[in-house]
Design a protein around this motif. Structure first.
Motif, PDB file in Angstrom:
ATOM      1  N   UNK A  99       5.801  -6.657   5.453  1.00 58.63           N
ATOM      2  CA  UNK A  99       4.447  -7.071   5.806  1.00 58.63           C
ATOM      3  C   UNK A  99       3.607  -5.817   6.001  1.00 58.63           C
ATOM      4  N   UNK A 100       2.692  -5.598   5.059  1.00 60.56           N
ATOM      5  CA  UNK A 100       1.901  -4.377   4.988  1.00 60.56           C
ATOM      6  C   UNK A 100       0.472  -4.678   5.422  1.00 60.56           C
ATOM      7  N   UNK A 101      -0.161  -3.713   6.085  1.00 59.91           N
ATOM      8  CA  UNK A 101      -1.536  -3.881   6.535  1.00 59.91           C
ATOM      9  C   UNK A 101      -2.490  -3.325   5.485  1.00 59.91           C
ATOM     10  N   UNK A 102      -3.229  -4.227   4.851  1.00 63.13           N
ATOM     11  CA  UNK A 102      -4.214  -3.859   3.843  1.00 63.13           C
ATOM     12  C   UNK A 102      -5.180  -5.015   3.680  1.00 63.13           C
ATOM     13  N   UNK A 103      -6.472  -4.721   3.620  1.00 68.34           N
ATOM     14  CA  UNK A 103      -7.434  -5.785   3.366  1.00 68.34           C
ATOM     15  C   UNK A 103      -7.373  -6.230   1.908  1.00 68.34           C
ATOM     16  N   UNK A 104      -7.355  -5.288   0.992  1.00 73.74           N
ATOM     17  CA  UNK A 104      -7.383  -5.605  -0.434  1.00 73.74           C
ATOM     18  C   UNK A 104      -5.987  -5.898  -0.953  1.00 73.74           C
ATOM     19  N   UNK A 105      -5.950  -6.732  -1.971  1.00 71.82           N
ATOM     20  CA  UNK A 105      -4.677  -6.972  -2.660  1.00 71.82           C
ATOM     21  C   UNK A 105      -4.284  -5.770  -3.500  1.00 71.82           C
ATOM     22  N   UNK A 106      -5.283  -4.956  -3.896  1.00 70.28           N
ATOM     23  CA  UNK A 106      -5.005  -3.760  -4.679  1.00 70.28           C
ATOM     24  C   UNK A 106      -5.168  -2.509  -3.815  1.00 70.28           C
ATOM     25  N   UNK A 107      -4.674  -1.392  -4.331  1.00 71.94           N
ATOM     26  CA  UNK A 107      -4.705  -0.122  -3.600  1.00 71.94           C
ATOM     27  C   UNK A 107      -5.842   0.783  -4.064  1.00 71.94           C
ATOM     28  N   UNK A 108      -6.661   0.316  -4.995  1.00 70.86           N
ATOM     29  CA  UNK A 108      -7.644   1.163  -5.660  1.00 70.86           C
ATOM     30  C   UNK A 108      -8.724   1.681  -4.711  1.00 70.86           C
ATOM     31  N   UNK A 123       1.578  -6.111  -3.892  1.00 68.28           N
ATOM     32  CA  UNK A 123       2.742  -6.960  -4.155  1.00 68.28           C
ATOM     33  C   UNK A 123       3.634  -6.390  -5.253  1.00 68.28           C
ATOM     34  N   UNK A 124       3.115  -5.447  -6.039  1.00 65.44           N
ATOM     35  CA  UNK A 124       3.907  -4.850  -7.119  1.00 65.44           C
ATOM     36  C   UNK A 124       4.601  -3.556  -6.700  1.00 65.44           C
ATOM     37  N   UNK A 125       4.457  -3.181  -5.437  1.00 60.99           N
ATOM     38  CA  UNK A 125       5.014  -1.901  -4.965  1.00 60.99           C
ATOM     39  C   UNK A 125       6.008  -2.124  -3.839  1.00 60.99           C
ATOM     40  N   UNK A 126       7.083  -1.349  -3.833  1.00 59.05           N
ATOM     41  CA  UNK A 126       8.031  -1.352  -2.722  1.00 59.05           C
ATOM     42  C   UNK A 126       7.495  -0.491  -1.588  1.00 59.05           C
ATOM     43  N   UNK A 127       8.006  -0.743  -0.396  1.00 61.58           N
ATOM     44  CA  UNK A 127       7.539   0.006   0.768  1.00 61.58           C
ATOM     45  C   UNK A 127       7.822   1.500   0.633  1.00 61.58           C
ATOM     46  N   UNK A 128       8.925   1.863   0.026  1.00 63.54           N
ATOM     47  CA  UNK A 128       9.263   3.275  -0.128  1.00 63.54           C
ATOM     48  C   UNK A 128       8.169   4.032  -0.879  1.00 63.54           C
ATOM     49  N   UNK A 129       7.512   3.338  -1.804  1.00 64.48           N
ATOM     50  CA  UNK A 129       6.388   3.964  -2.510  1.00 64.48           C
ATOM     51  C   UNK A 129       5.114   3.882  -1.669  1.00 64.48           C
ATOM     52  N   UNK A 130       4.844   2.737  -1.098  1.00 65.28           N
ATOM     53  CA  UNK A 130       3.601   2.537  -0.337  1.00 65.28           C
ATOM     54  C   UNK A 130       3.470   3.536   0.814  1.00 65.28           C
ATOM     55  N   UNK A 132      -7.826  -6.203  18.155  1.00 70.98           N
ATOM     56  CA  UNK A 132      -7.852  -5.575  16.835  1.00 70.98           C
ATOM     57  C   UNK A 132      -7.724  -6.672  15.794  1.00 70.98           C
ATOM     58  N   UNK A 133      -8.628  -6.681  14.820  1.00 70.10           N
ATOM     59  CA  UNK A 133      -8.527  -7.575  13.672  1.00 70.10           C
ATOM     60  C   UNK A 133      -7.942  -6.774  12.520  1.00 70.10           C
ATOM     61  N   UNK A 134      -6.976  -7.363  11.825  1.00 71.85           N
ATOM     62  CA  UNK A 134      -6.370  -6.651  10.700  1.00 71.85           C
ATOM     63  C   UNK A 134      -5.845  -7.637   9.673  1.00 71.85           C
ATOM     64  N   UNK A 135      -5.481  -7.115   8.481  1.00 72.70           N
ATOM     65  CA  UNK A 135      -5.180  -7.932   7.310  1.00 72.70           C
ATOM     66  C   UNK A 135      -3.751  -7.715   6.829  1.00 72.70           C
ATOM     67  N   UNK A 136      -3.151  -8.783   6.330  1.00 72.87           N
ATOM     68  CA  UNK A 136      -1.739  -8.727   5.949  1.00 72.87           C
ATOM     69  C   UNK A 136      -1.516  -9.059   4.483  1.00 72.87           C
ATOM     70  N   UNK A 137      -0.682  -8.243   3.845  1.00 69.87           N
ATOM     71  CA  UNK A 137      -0.172  -8.507   2.495  1.00 69.87           C
ATOM     72  C   UNK A 137       1.328  -8.215   2.502  1.00 69.87           C
ATOM     73  N   UNK A 138       2.006  -8.724   1.486  1.00 69.04           N
ATOM     74  CA  UNK A 138       3.436  -8.460   1.320  1.00 69.04           C
ATOM     75  C   UNK A 138       3.662  -7.424   0.230  1.00 69.04           C
ATOM     76  N   UNK A 139       4.613  -6.521   0.470  1.00 64.56           N
ATOM     77  CA  UNK A 139       5.061  -5.613  -0.585  1.00 64.56           C
ATOM     78  C   UNK A 139       6.060  -6.346  -1.478  1.00 64.56           C
ATOM     79  N   UNK A 140       6.444  -5.718  -2.559  1.00 65.07           N
ATOM     80  CA  UNK A 140       7.390  -6.351  -3.482  1.00 65.07           C
ATOM     81  C   UNK A 140       8.727  -6.631  -2.815  1.00 65.07           C
ATOM     82  N   UNK A 141       9.132  -5.760  -1.886  1.00 62.18           N
ATOM     83  CA  UNK A 141      10.418  -5.961  -1.211  1.00 62.18           C
ATOM     84  C   UNK A 141      10.261  -6.681   0.130  1.00 62.18           C
ATOM     85  N   UNK A 142       9.138  -7.382   0.324  1.00 67.07           N
ATOM     86  CA  UNK A 142       9.013  -8.280   1.462  1.00 67.07           C
ATOM     87  C   UNK A 142       8.587  -7.657   2.766  1.00 67.07           C
TER      88      UNK A 142
END
Length: 357
Positions: free
Chosen positions: A95-104, A114-121, A83-93
């Motif tokens: 490691x979230x799986x998302x290709x894009x830096x934005x959620x749009x 990076x501007x969102x906490x995991x509780x919101x994501x 499986x190939x997958x992509x990593x970004x960090x949430x604001x509270x550190x």
């Protein structure tokens, strides 16, 4: 060729085809190292290295919302080796799986990860049905630690948008927090890095893990040929361009695995098989597995090596030029390997001495 680390020796060990009593047939698979077989299946030939491994791009992206647990489970069910997958960090550190830096694009929310906490994501759902959640790397690792999935491996894409030191540290902490099951994670996870600056951080936080360089640039990739424990994940349009064949020969001579992304059309899949690449990153793992299962050398010879038409070759050349220019614009600020070469080679020597001791 320079001496290799034990990890790279496993990575480049000869492929071995397996047979079992299973009634289903599949492609030849690797047996050892960080590229193990995904399933014990029968193959049509015992020639080592006959087919590339099937690597599901963001999971089974053609069928499910990308980078979701549904896509990952679907990829495994389709017979993917990895499986190939992509990593970004949430604001509270986290490691979230998302290709894009934005959620749009995927979630319809005009915010950066990076501007969102995991509780919101974790409350978000994909726009594409069946409206799946955004997962953490922890969630994917816990799934892959399930008994029976120990031969599925993971190709990570560590995004440049994140602070390198922070994401490498949090990545290591996340991997450490999930028990791997029967096989250690360093035999199942390959760190996908875009930049030389990630290499010393990988050595610090994940010293036993193999690395693959993800790139649009053949010239940048060449810099890593003298660095041990490094493979390559190259854009296919670039690899099919005028500089690709020479690099592929160099990589093979150095014993370095080469993967290509993203390959979704049958003619380009066949191109990968003919050139004995090590892995094909695809949105449709079921299609690639089927192509390999149905492969017939005689029919392929009759079809001819020039299945890609002259018009398609011109279009391909045009696309390759655009991709190279895009890659140059995106990657022009990446540091050269020279600043990291001595440290990498010293680490490699120390690792070999430790193994011998």
């Amino acid at each position: 060729m320079e001496a290799q680390t034990p990890i790279l020796e496993n990575m480049t060990s000869s492929l071995r085809h397996e047979r079992s009593s299973s009634p289903s047939e599949g492609t030849p698979l690797r047996e050892k190292g960080p590229f193990p077989s995904a399933h014990k299946v029968r193959s049509k030939s015992n020639d080592p290295g006959r087919f590339p491994q099937t690597i599901a791009h963001r999971g089974y992206k053609n069928k499910y919302p990308e980078n979701t647990m549904g896509a990952f489970k679907g990829a495994v069910e389709a017979g993917s080796h990895a499986i190939e997958t992509d990593l970004h960090l949430s604001r509270d550190g986290v490691v979230v799986i998302s290709h894009d830096a934005t959620l749009k694009r995927v979630f319809g929310v005009n915010k950066y990860v990076i501007d969102c906490d995991w509780e919101y994501l974790k409350t978000l759902r994909t726009l594409k049905e069946p409206h799946d959640r955004i997962p953490r790397l922890q969630d994917l690792l816990e799934y892959l630690a399930t008994p029976g999935l120990e031969d599925v491996w993971l190709l990570l894409d560590i995004k440049l948008a994140n602070d390198p030191a922070t994401i490498m540290r949090r990545l290591a902490e996340t991997i450490e927090s999930v028990p791997p099951g029967k096989r250690p994670w360093h035999e199942r996870i390959v760190l996908g890095c875009w930049s030389a600056k990630h290499l010393p951080l990988a050595r610090t936080h994940l010293p036993n893990f193999p690395i693959t360089i993800i790139t649009f640039s053949i010239s940048y990739a060449r810099q890593f040929l003298s660095i041990p424990n490094v493979s390559f994940n190259v854009n296919q349009k670039v690899l099919m361009g005028p500089l690709g064949s020479g690099f592929l020969e160099e990589a093979k001579a150095a014993g370095r695995p080469v993967f290509v992304w993203t390959v979704n059309a049958r003619p380009y899949m066949r191109w990968c098989v003919r050139r004995h690449l090590d892995g094909v990153v695809t949105d449709d793992p079921a299609l690639f597995r089927t192509l390999c299962d149905e492969w017939d050398d005689d029919n392929d010879e009759k079809r001819g090596k020039d299945e890609i038409t002259a018009k398609e070759q011109l279009e391909l050349l045009f696309v390759a030029v655009i991709v190279v220019l895009f890659g140059w614009l995106k990657l022009r600020h990446l540091p050269a390997v020279d600043g990291y070469r001595v440290a990498m080679l010293e680490d490699s020597t120390a690792a070999r001495k430790k193994v011998k001791a």
